[in-house]
Design a protein around this motif. Structure first.
Motif, PDB file in Angstrom:
ATOM      1  N   SER A  89       3.853 -20.321 -12.060  1.00  0.00           N
ATOM      2  CA  SER A  89       5.079 -19.574 -12.380  1.00  0.00           C
ATOM      3  C   SER A  89       6.350 -20.362 -12.093  1.00  0.00           C
ATOM      4  CB  SER A  89       5.122 -18.259 -11.579  1.00  0.00           C
ATOM      5  OG  SER A  89       4.073 -17.428 -11.981  1.00  0.00           O
ATOM      6  N   ASN A 107      10.193 -15.971 -13.808  1.00  0.00           N
ATOM      7  CA  ASN A 107       9.539 -14.927 -14.601  1.00  0.00           C
ATOM      8  C   ASN A 107       8.027 -15.049 -14.414  1.00  0.00           C
ATOM      9  OD1 ASN A 107       8.583 -13.106 -16.380  1.00  0.00           O
ATOM     10  ND2 ASN A 107       9.433 -14.059 -18.228  1.00  0.00           N
ATOM     11  N   LEU A 109       5.759 -13.134 -15.281  1.00  0.00           N
ATOM     12  CA  LEU A 109       4.939 -12.568 -16.349  1.00  0.00           C
ATOM     13  C   LEU A 109       4.592 -13.583 -17.443  1.00  0.00           C
ATOM     14  CD1 LEU A 109       6.682  -9.083 -16.770  1.00  0.00           C
ATOM     15  CD2 LEU A 109       5.159  -9.875 -14.978  1.00  0.00           C
ATOM     16  N   ALA A 110       5.335 -14.672 -17.507  1.00  0.00           N
ATOM     17  CA  ALA A 110       5.108 -15.676 -18.547  1.00  0.00           C
ATOM     18  C   ALA A 110       5.111 -17.058 -17.892  1.00  0.00           C
ATOM     19  CB  ALA A 110       6.196 -15.574 -19.597  1.00  0.00           C
ATOM     20  N   PRO A 162       1.933 -23.799 -17.429  1.00  0.00           N
ATOM     21  CA  PRO A 162       0.568 -23.348 -17.739  1.00  0.00           C
ATOM     22  C   PRO A 162      -0.507 -24.341 -17.325  1.00  0.00           C
ATOM     23  CG  PRO A 162       1.864 -23.718 -19.753  1.00  0.00           C
ATOM     24  CD  PRO A 162       2.780 -23.967 -18.615  1.00  0.00           C
ATOM     25  N   THR A 206      -4.226 -18.756 -18.822  1.00  0.00           N
ATOM     26  CA  THR A 206      -2.900 -18.169 -19.061  1.00  0.00           C
ATOM     27  C   THR A 206      -2.995 -16.712 -19.529  1.00  0.00           C
ATOM     28  OG1 THR A 206      -1.856 -20.294 -19.384  1.00  0.00           O
ATOM     29  CG2 THR A 206      -0.757 -18.431 -20.404  1.00  0.00           C
ATOM     30  N   GLU A 207      -4.024 -16.388 -20.307  1.00  0.00           N
ATOM     31  CA  GLU A 207      -4.170 -14.984 -20.748  1.00  0.00           C
ATOM     32  C   GLU A 207      -4.454 -14.088 -19.548  1.00  0.00           C
ATOM     33  OE1 GLU A 207      -5.898 -17.481 -22.428  1.00  0.00           O
ATOM     34  OE2 GLU A 207      -4.382 -17.509 -24.010  1.00  0.00           O
ATOM     35  N   ARG A 217      -1.195 -13.449 -17.625  1.00  0.00           N
ATOM     36  CA  ARG A 217      -0.335 -12.411 -18.216  1.00  0.00           C
ATOM     37  C   ARG A 217      -0.945 -11.026 -18.012  1.00  0.00           C
ATOM     38  NH1 ARG A 217       3.305 -14.347 -22.315  1.00  0.00           N
ATOM     39  NH2 ARG A 217       3.175 -16.596 -22.558  1.00  0.00           N
TER      40      ARG A 217
END
Ligand code: PUT
Length: 292
Positions: free
Chosen positions: A75, A246, A248-249, A253, A272-273, A276
């Motif tokens: 993050s 952030n 959340l994103a 990665p 990464t999925e 999220r």
């Protein structure tokens, strides 16, 4: 009968218990802090329990270790200085080592016995201690943090046991204040944050303390870990006031970090999925946690 009743009496999950078939006891001992038990189970491989509570198993440790580590480290851009509190099994260290940007990894674990037995029985986790960037400090985390210079760390990961016994103070405001002090502006904390099925009040308290203390973004994430009570575990992600984060994103990665997915052994759970998805809460948890 008295023994059986005692299984249903843990104040963290009263009235319920979860059992694993023991094939063989491999180690039983007592440190100044807790009872340490390692056994071979029928279906989850080797298991580490502290004071009778499962901390990890060979089969599902990947979910916990990978999520508690990569949620914060993916993050922020280029994490360099990382601190682990608890984590004496070495699994979080193993995961941090995938991040080539990291220059130093301090770990403060209170219980030398946990470190020693994990080196003997869980080589796939304790391999984390072999990374040359790791500096081990055996002692009290609050004391360690008080002596750390202000603004030192890019990320702090609190891999604690449940907040009864030695980990009690790790969910209280003074502890979070010492963490915030040790983080650089925009630095991040990822704290083991129990189960949304069982510990709503505890999580609400932690969220409200952390919003007040860190002043940056604060979120609750979760993952499935079958051998933890209720089969789920949460993570509290907090950013200290400063450059915005952030969660959340992920900005960093894991799939783009050279060799990170395969370093040492392949990543099994995190991607990464999953990162999220970890912040998506069921409706009841949204209702109970989002106001904080
Ligand atoms: N670090 C292990 C967490 C255990 C939660 N019950």
């Amino acid at each position: 009968k008295a023994n059986k009743l005692q299984y249903y009496n843990n104040p963290m999950w009263p009235g319920e218990t979860h059992s694993l078939k023991v094939e063989k006891i491999l180690y039983q001992g007592k440190s100044p802090y807790q009872e340490v038990l390692i056994f071979e189970s029928l279906t989850y491989g080797k298991v580490l329990a502290l004071d009778g509570i499962v901390q990890l198993t060979d089969k599902d440790e990947c979910a916990y270790q990978e999520m508690i580590t990569h949620l914060p480290l993916c993050s922020i851009p280029s994490p360099k200085k990382v601190l682990v509190i608890g984590g004496g099994d070495g699994g979080v260290l193993r995961e941090i080592a995938r991040h080539g940007s990291v220059e130093s990894i301090d770990i403060c674990e209170i219980d030398q016995l946990v470190i020693d037995v994990c080196k003997d029985f869980f080589p796939d986790l304790s391999v984390g201690f072999k990374d040359p960037r790791v500096r081990l400090h055996v002692g009290d985390a609050v004391e360690f943090l008080r002596n750390s210079p202000e603004g030192t760390y890019d990320a702090i990961i609190v891999d604690s046991s449940d907040p009864i016994g030695p980990a009690q103070e790790l969910v209280e405001k003074p502890f979070f204040e010492t963490i915030a002090r040790a983080l650089r502006p925009g630095g991040v904390l990822c704290n083991q944050a129990e189960s949304m099925w069982l510990h709503t009040h505890l999580i609400q308290d932690m969220l409200s303390i952390c919003c007040e203390t860190f002043k940056g973004s604060v979120h609750y994430a979760w993952a499935s870990v079958p051998t933890y009570p209720s089969g789920a575990i949460g993570f509290l992600l907090c950013a200290k006031e400063g450059p915005p984060v952030n969660f959340l994103a992920p900005i960093n990665p894991i799939e783009k970090l050279e060799g990170a997915m395969t370093a040492g052994r392949d990543i099994r759970f995190y991607n990464t999925e999953m990162h999220r998805a970890a912040f998506v809460l069921p409706t009841f948890a949204k209702r109970e946690l989002e106001a904080y």
